[in-house]
Design a protein around this motif. Structure first.
Motif, PDB file in Angstrom:
ATOM      1  N   MET A 110     -47.364 -47.209  -5.813  1.00 47.22           N
ATOM      2  CA  MET A 110     -47.325 -48.615  -5.417  1.00 47.22           C
ATOM      3  C   MET A 110     -46.588 -49.434  -6.479  1.00 47.22           C
ATOM      4  N   VAL A 111     -45.657 -50.227  -6.015  1.00 48.08           N
ATOM      5  CA  VAL A 111     -44.826 -51.035  -6.907  1.00 48.08           C
ATOM      6  C   VAL A 111     -45.698 -52.123  -7.545  1.00 48.08           C
ATOM      7  N   PRO A 112     -45.605 -52.311  -8.851  1.00 51.22           N
ATOM      8  CA  PRO A 112     -46.416 -53.361  -9.479  1.00 51.22           C
ATOM      9  C   PRO A 112     -46.042 -54.737  -8.947  1.00 51.22           C
ATOM     10  N   PRO A 113     -47.033 -55.608  -8.760  1.00 50.92           N
ATOM     11  CA  PRO A 113     -46.761 -56.941  -8.226  1.00 50.92           C
ATOM     12  C   PRO A 113     -46.103 -57.874  -9.231  1.00 50.92           C
ATOM     13  N   ALA A 114     -46.105 -57.486 -10.510  1.00 55.41           N
ATOM     14  CA  ALA A 114     -45.508 -58.315 -11.563  1.00 55.41           C
ATOM     15  C   ALA A 114     -45.343 -57.451 -12.807  1.00 55.41           C
ATOM     16  N   GLN A 115     -44.652 -57.987 -13.787  1.00 59.21           N
ATOM     17  CA  GLN A 115     -44.445 -57.246 -15.035  1.00 59.21           C
ATOM     18  C   GLN A 115     -45.635 -57.368 -15.982  1.00 59.21           C
ATOM     19  N   ARG A 116     -46.318 -58.486 -15.952  1.00 56.90           N
ATOM     20  CA  ARG A 116     -47.499 -58.674 -16.793  1.00 56.90           C
ATOM     21  C   ARG A 116     -48.686 -58.931 -15.867  1.00 56.90           C
TER      22      ARG A 116
ATOM     23  N   ALA B   3     -53.847 -70.186 -11.371  1.00 63.83           N
ATOM     24  CA  ALA B   3     -53.581 -70.203  -9.929  1.00 63.83           C
ATOM     25  C   ALA B   3     -52.713 -71.375  -9.490  1.00 63.83           C
ATOM     26  N   GLU B   4     -52.549 -72.363 -10.330  1.00 62.89           N
ATOM     27  CA  GLU B   4     -51.687 -73.495  -9.970  1.00 62.89           C
ATOM     28  C   GLU B   4     -50.227 -73.080  -9.865  1.00 62.89           C
ATOM     29  N   THR B   5     -49.837 -72.038 -10.614  1.00 63.35           N
ATOM     30  CA  THR B   5     -48.413 -71.668 -10.643  1.00 63.35           C
ATOM     31  C   THR B   5     -48.140 -70.185 -10.428  1.00 63.35           C
ATOM     32  N   ARG B   6     -49.159 -69.323 -10.538  1.00 58.52           N
ATOM     33  CA  ARG B   6     -48.930 -67.873 -10.491  1.00 58.52           C
ATOM     34  C   ARG B   6     -49.988 -67.187  -9.641  1.00 58.52           C
ATOM     35  N   PRO B   7     -49.687 -65.991  -9.129  1.00 58.68           N
ATOM     36  CA  PRO B   7     -50.575 -65.348  -8.159  1.00 58.68           C
ATOM     37  C   PRO B   7     -51.898 -64.851  -8.746  1.00 58.68           C
TER      38      PRO B   7
ATOM     39  N   GLN C 100     -52.460 -64.309 -20.798  1.00 55.27           N
ATOM     40  CA  GLN C 100     -51.131 -64.689 -20.344  1.00 55.27           C
ATOM     41  C   GLN C 100     -50.568 -63.569 -19.471  1.00 55.27           C
ATOM     42  N   ALA C 101     -50.279 -63.880 -18.227  1.00 57.08           N
ATOM     43  CA  ALA C 101     -49.838 -62.864 -17.279  1.00 57.08           C
ATOM     44  C   ALA C 101     -49.119 -63.531 -16.128  1.00 57.08           C
ATOM     45  N   ASP C 102     -48.414 -62.707 -15.352  1.00 57.83           N
ATOM     46  CA  ASP C 102     -47.718 -63.196 -14.168  1.00 57.83           C
ATOM     47  C   ASP C 102     -48.554 -62.992 -12.905  1.00 57.83           C
ATOM     48  N   PHE C 103     -49.638 -62.185 -13.015  1.00 54.78           N
ATOM     49  CA  PHE C 103     -50.446 -61.834 -11.853  1.00 54.78           C
ATOM     50  C   PHE C 103     -51.850 -61.509 -12.346  1.00 54.78           C
ATOM     51  N   VAL C 104     -52.863 -62.051 -11.693  1.00 59.60           N
ATOM     52  CA  VAL C 104     -54.253 -61.768 -12.047  1.00 59.60           C
ATOM     53  C   VAL C 104     -54.903 -60.994 -10.907  1.00 59.60           C
ATOM     54  N   TYR C 105     -55.571 -59.898 -11.255  1.00 61.63           N
ATOM     55  CA  TYR C 105     -56.245 -59.044 -10.281  1.00 61.63           C
ATOM     56  C   TYR C 105     -57.737 -59.028 -10.593  1.00 61.63           C
TER      57      TYR C 105
END
Length: 433
Positions: A243-249, A321-325, A289-294
């Motif tokens: 599965m392709v990662p949803p973001a780099q961080r 969540a205001e700017t990133r997934p 600090q991340a581009d995606f939170v799981y």
């Protein structure tokens, strides 16, 4: 031990004690210096952590319903060319999803061409063990039952009766594990208590290994060499895209409330070049600090008060969540909602990022494999997943995340919610469909 070999431990039904036997075997092999690792059939989060504790190696899920054969074969090999893989089955050997039992551990035995050792709860039988074992051994020529482990045996006399009765079948009885109260595995509504919650885990694993090795007092010890000789080579597997990662961080919540992230998913993301940072909402960690939170699943209902009081975590999650997934599954999905009512009827304020209210005061089981489709947005595409929870949805307002179908292809109500950069559902995604 020859390179890349494996064996499957299965049972006629749930409750036969195959988890205890598997953990005992993994610990015993590790104590003997054998390079061994465990795998678990199907969508299970709890047993794999016990496997990892027993032998010190990460346990992967092998899911014959949600994964392709090539994907299962690649995960079974796990990029390694040595050691022994011990796969613990789920439910009964031939039990799978409706309508035809697809996804059963028998499918893994066929697809991987591995032998099955049948773990039999013999606690309330003697000669009747024969038609039971004979029936399972002869049911499907594509599934080779190669040996038997007798569990919950009461005495040496009992073990002797069972062994003599089984002799005409020509299947080796590898051992007879005694019936002992101190080998019981405590459970709660979604399965076993988590490995990290057992203060006596190491002592339990050592006790189980000792009980398996010694067998019933007065009977013969476990034949570890015979079991290892039964193992056969794992099939070759080519490169299978994960599965392709949803973001780099990627920031992944991980603690007792958020414990249910599939190891193969996180491995895929890392293999795809993503950096993963773990954090603990229960410790009131800020979102890294991340581009995606799981936010994976777990038991937020058991820790709802602490989550509600974790202002640093909640404030930083809302800011992210205001700017990133942000994506949540099952327990993580509930935390993204407005409120969660615990079993005692107390409502706890959650993140408020989705129009969701859930409750455990009145429980209702939701269980089964799911085919999922999102036509756009954060989880766009087709997915194979699984749903297992007891939460009741009191309110779900907003745009649905997934179209959903059950294992029989019946269209279900849409699942999950999405709002802005935030999405989640009760489904645990296993693989691309």
């Amino acid at each position: 031990m020859a390179a890349g070999r494996g064996v499957i431990l299965a049972a006629p039904s749930s409750g036969a004690g195959k988890t205890t036997v598997t953990l005992a075997l993994l610990r015993l092999l590790a104590q003997r210096g054998v390079a061994v690792r465990g795998a678990k059939s199907g969508p299970d989060y709890i047993d794999p952590k016990f496997h990892e504790a027993a032998c010190g190696r990460v346990c992967l899920n092998l899911d014959a319903w949600a994964m392709t054969r090539t994907r299962v074969a690649a995960l079974a090999r796990d990029g390694r060319d040595e050691g022994l893989l011990v796969i613990e089955g789920a439910m009964g050997l031939f039990d799978g999803a409706p309508p035809d039992g697809r996804g059963a551990v028998a499918d893994l035995a066929r697809d991987l061409a591995l032998p099955v050792v049948l773990v039999v709860d013999a606690g309330r039988m003697a000669q009747s063990v024969v038609p039971l074992v004979a029936g399972f051994a002869g049911h499907d020529p594509g599934v080779r039952v190669a040996g038997v482990i007798l569990n919950k045996v009461g005495s040496a006399r009992h073990a002797g009766m069972l062994r003599r009765a089984l002799e005409p079948l020509g299947l080796p009885v590898l051992g007879a594990m005694p019936r002992r109260a101190d080998l019981a595995m405590p459970s709660r509504h979604l399965g076993l208590v988590q490995a990290g919650e057992r203060a006596d885990l190491e002592a339990f694993l050592d006790r189980a290994a000792e009980a398996l090795e010694a067998g019933v007092p007065g009977d013969r010890p476990f034949d570890l060499e015979a079991l290892m000789a039964l193992a056969t080579g794992l099939p070759q597997a080519g490169d299978v895209p994960g599965m392709v990662p949803p973001a780099q961080r990627i920031a992944v919540a991980q603690d007792r409330a958020f414990a249910f992230a599939y190891p193969h998913l996180l491995r895929d993301w890392r293999a795809g070049g993503a950096g993963i940072t773990l954090f603990s909402p229960l410790m009131d960690d800020p979102v890294p600090q991340a581009d995606f939170v799981y936010l994976p699943g777990g038991y937020p209902e058991l820790h709802a008060g602490r989550i509600a009081a974790s202002e640093v975590f909640l404030t930083s999650l809302r800011a992210h969540a205001e700017t990133r997934p942000v994506y949540g599954e099952c327990g993580g999905y509930m935390v993204l909602g407005e409120g969660l009512v615990d079993a005692e009827g107390t409502r706890h304020r959650m993140a408020g990022l989705l129009g969701l209210e859930t409750s455990f005061q009145t429980r209702r089981m939701h269980l089964g494999y799911r085919r999922l489709r999102a036509d756009s947005g954060l989880m766009q595409g087709d997915w194979a997943g699984h749903e297992f929870h007891y939460a009741t949805t009191l309110k779900a307002e907003g745009e649905a995340l997934f179209q959903a179908w059950d294992a029989e292809g019946t269209r279900l109500e849409d699942m999950g919610l999405r709002r802005g950069h935030v999405a989640g559902s009760f489904a645990h995604v296993i693989d691309r469909a």
